[in-house]
Every structure is written in C-alpha cells, then in structure tokens.
Design a protein around this motif. Structure first.
Motif, PDB file in Angstrom:
ATOM      1  N   LEU A   1      -1.300  -1.900  -7.653  1.00  0.00           N
ATOM      2  CA  LEU A   1      -0.419  -2.559  -6.697  1.00  0.00           C
ATOM      3  C   LEU A   1       0.186  -3.814  -7.309  1.00  0.00           C
ATOM      4  CD1 LEU A   1      -2.831  -2.347  -3.646  1.00  0.00           C
ATOM      5  CD2 LEU A   1      -0.616  -1.171  -3.794  1.00  0.00           C
ATOM      6  N   HIS A   2       1.455  -4.030  -7.009  1.00  0.00           N
ATOM      7  CA  HIS A   2       2.019  -5.325  -7.365  1.00  0.00           C
ATOM      8  C   HIS A   2       1.330  -6.421  -6.548  1.00  0.00           C
ATOM      9  CE1 HIS A   2       4.907  -8.115  -9.016  1.00  0.00           C
ATOM     10  NE2 HIS A   2       5.160  -8.569  -7.799  1.00  0.00           N
ATOM     11  N   ALA A   3       1.093  -6.129  -5.265  1.00  0.00           N
ATOM     12  CA  ALA A   3       0.433  -7.118  -4.419  1.00  0.00           C
ATOM     13  C   ALA A   3      -0.255  -6.431  -3.256  1.00  0.00           C
ATOM     14  CB  ALA A   3       1.445  -8.144  -3.893  1.00  0.00           C
ATOM     15  N   VAL A   4      -1.262  -7.106  -2.738  1.00  0.00           N
ATOM     16  CA  VAL A   4      -1.872  -6.736  -1.473  1.00  0.00           C
ATOM     17  C   VAL A   4      -1.734  -7.944  -0.555  1.00  0.00           C
ATOM     18  CG1 VAL A   4      -4.207  -7.406  -2.235  1.00  0.00           C
ATOM     19  CG2 VAL A   4      -3.926  -5.829  -0.323  1.00  0.00           C
ATOM     20  N   VAL A   5      -1.296  -7.692   0.672  1.00  0.00           N
ATOM     21  CA  VAL A   5      -0.991  -8.755   1.626  1.00  0.00           C
ATOM     22  C   VAL A   5      -1.771  -8.501   2.905  1.00  0.00           C
ATOM     23  CG1 VAL A   5       0.828  -9.915   2.944  1.00  0.00           C
ATOM     24  CG2 VAL A   5       1.335  -8.985   0.658  1.00  0.00           C
TER      25      VAL A   5
END
Length: 387
Positions: free
Chosen positions: A156-160
């Motif tokens: 993942l590029h990011a987890v939010v």
C-alpha cells in the motif's frame, strides 16, 4: 469526488476451505464476503493504492453517491447515499484520485454487504444472529489483507484510519510492515481507555436489556430498536463538543409527549438526541454494533500484532512514516491518546509528524472539516521517499 459522481459497491467473495481466514477467537472462516468500493485507478504496478478504514458505524461507501446496495433489508437509507468522506476523496482532495486508488471496505461483521450477524449462514439458511463469530480488530484487518491479495496489491502507498479505524491502521502497519509505506492516524489511540470502556459497556447493556434483543436472534420479529437507539445516544454525545451540540440542537422541535414513559422532554438537546437514535436504528444492525464494541473493548495492539511490547510493535514500522492528528475538542479520543501513540514512535525512531487541529466540532471534525487535514495529508502522500 463530487456528490454527483455515482459509485457502486463491489463484493469480494472469499472461498478457500484449504486456507481459511484465521480468527483470534474461535475456528477460522473458510468463506466470507467483503463489500468494498474503489475510487481512482490503480497504476500498472498497483503501488498507488490507499486503504481507508472507516469508523465504527461507517461503511464502504466513502465518496460520491451510491443510491443502492442490494440485500440490506432497508438499512441503506438516504443518509447513506452520500459518501461519508466525500470532501476528502477525489481530484485535488486529500486522497487525490488523479494520483491514488482508494479502497474502502465494510468491516467483516458489518451490516452493509460484508458478512455479518444479519447475513445468512449457509449452513442453516438463517441469519447468523447470536452464532456469528467473535471478532477482534486483527480479524477485520486480516480479512482486508485477503481483499488486497485478491486485487493484486502487494504494498500500500498508505493506510488511513480515523477513530477506531485508526486502531485498524496501526494493526495493519505493525502486523504487515512490508505492505505499508505511510500511516495516517486521525483522532485515535493505541488502547481502549477507561472512559471508552465504560461508555462502551453502557451501550452493550442498553442493547442487551431490550426485550426484543432475544440474545441476538431477533431477525424474524421486532428489532431491539429502543436499546440500539439508547446505545447510539450514549455514544453520540462524545462525538461532538458541547458547544457544537448546543448549536445543532438550537432548532430542534421539542416534543411535548414523552416517548417512552412519564418524562416530558423540555429542551431542544433532548429532541436532537432522540432524533439521532431514531434515525440510527433505521440504518444499523444491533448485532453488528455489539461485535464492533466487543472488538473495541478487547483491543490490544501488542497482542494482536504478535509483539512483545509497544517498542517492538513500532520497531517494525521504521521503514514507514506516520502522520498523527489530534483534534483539540475531541471527547472520544482526547489528545493524551495521540501522545501515547507518538511516544513509542519516537522511542522506536519511526519518522512521524504530529499535528493538532483546532475545531469546535469535536471528534466529528475528521468528517466535517477537510480544510484542517487536507494540506498535511497531501504533503505526506505526495512524498514518495518511504520504504
């Protein structure tokens, strides 16, 4: 995205008896469904995906407009049609869909298309009800890792994650550090506080005391709406600041007829809270509410990530970068909770930025005031140096 942009819920059908989903409590699940939505497009190597976890009573529908999700027994009310994070997702927004593909899934155990207590148990042909498995935060995370595998997303590029979605973001980062670049944690913490525990317990007892609850097997008859509405009112007062609550209730009409007994409401705030409960029970399932509360009550970041201690939890995250938001009037997760998150990050030498936004809207600021969060989220996600 624009509210005029129609989106559609998709369904991931996991069916693998040879490699079932292990659960923290009870036997593994060989089959389950996750309802999810996607915004933006994956790039060629699927490295631009942002996984968004919703808050406790949220859903997969985070952006745009979705007027219909099948098979929900009336729970997809008009209130659900607009994406819950629409001001944050779309071209030029915090999660910029010109750059990133955002994936948001309804929790395992949910009531918006994912397998949950209101779903049909294939073994009996009846709703799961009281027999639905006990869940922990780790189980919800692992089900979504299976979804990512299905989508071909390795990292993942990011987890939010806002609110208890932040618990899930932290579990994801520490249990699967190789799958995450950036972590955005908004109005969350690393533990269940005493105040939260008491409020959650009050909500549990409110639902279970409803005579129509029937131990969780109520789908063939009347629902425990009185108990669920009371649970919602208990929680709702922590989502917004007293000043914001006073403003919201200013124009509420006070009913002169007591709704349940002899008491006669005499202030707009009472009408406002009564309305919140009545509105909520039309769109949510009591058993799902209990399963998520139970996972919250038992949340243990160290245990659920298989770590020795908090230092070990975050030592795994050294290849990541964290953006941690506090909300100054947050009565659900106050600033001390983010301080408890930041302290072990610093000890473990994990890069982080900790910001406090100032809002009179309390915990709900993460839903209502994109201008306070967007520039900082954009700056982090546009930086590609992690990993």
């Amino acid at each position: 995205m624009s509210q005029d942009s129609e989106t559609q819920t998709r369904f991931f059908e996991f069916d693998d008896p040879a490699d079932p989903l292990p659960l923290c409590v009870g036997p593994p699940m060989p089959r389950f469904t996750l309802a999810y939505e996607m915004y933006g497009r994956m790039n060629a190597d699927r490295s631009n995906v942002v996984l968004l976890y919703h808050a406790m009573t949220g859903c997969q529908h985070a952006a745009g407009r979705n007027p219909h999700v099948p098979g929900l027994d009336g729970r997809w009310t008009e209130e659900m049609h607009e994406g819950w994070w629409d001001p944050f997702i779309g071209p030029g927004k915090a999660l910029d869909t010109d750059k990133f593909c955002v994936v948001c899934a309804n929790f395992l155990g949910g009531c918006y298309g994912s397998t949950g207590p209101a779903s049909i148990n294939p073994a009996t042909g009846l709703p799961w009800g009281s027999t639905f498995p006990v869940l922990r935060m780790r189980d919800i995370v692992e089900s979504q890792m299976r979804l990512l595998d299905h989508l071909g997303v390795r990292k993942l590029h990011a987890v939010v994650g806002p609110s208890i979605g932040g618990f899930l973001a932290l579990v994801t980062a520490a249990a699967h550090p190789e799958r995450v670049h950036f972590v955005v944690a908004i109005g969350t913490g690393i533990e269940t506080t005493i105040d939260q525990r008491l409020l959650n317990f009050e909500q549990v007892t409110a639902i279970e005391a409803d005579p129509y609850f029937r131990g969780g097997d109520y789908y063939a008859g009347a629902r425990p709406d009185v108990g669920l509405a009371l649970a919602r009112r208990i929680a709702h007062k922590t989502f917004i600041s007293p000043d914001a609550l006073r403003m919201r209730a200013r124009n509420e009409v006070v009913s002169q007829k007591p709704p349940h007994g002899w008491y006669e409401m005499n202030h707009p705030v009472e009408s406002y809270m009564l309305h919140q409960g009545q509105k909520f029970v039309k769109r949510f399932d009591a058993n799902t509410y209990l399963r998520i509360l139970d996972a919250w009550q038992w949340f243990d970041l160290v245990k659920e990530t298989g770590a020795k201690d908090l230092r070990d939890v975050f030592r795994r995250c050294r290849g990541q970068e964290f953006l941690v938001f506090s909300i100054d009037n947050d009565h659900t997760f106050d600033r001390k909770q983010q301080e408890k998150l930041v302290r072990p990050l610093k000890v473990a030498e994990v890069p982080f930025l900790w910001l406090t936004v100032h809002s009179d809207k309390g915990h709900d600021a993460f839903l209502l005031e994109p201008r306070l969060f967007t520039p900082h989220i954009q700056e982090m996600l546009d930086h590609r140096g992690a990993g």
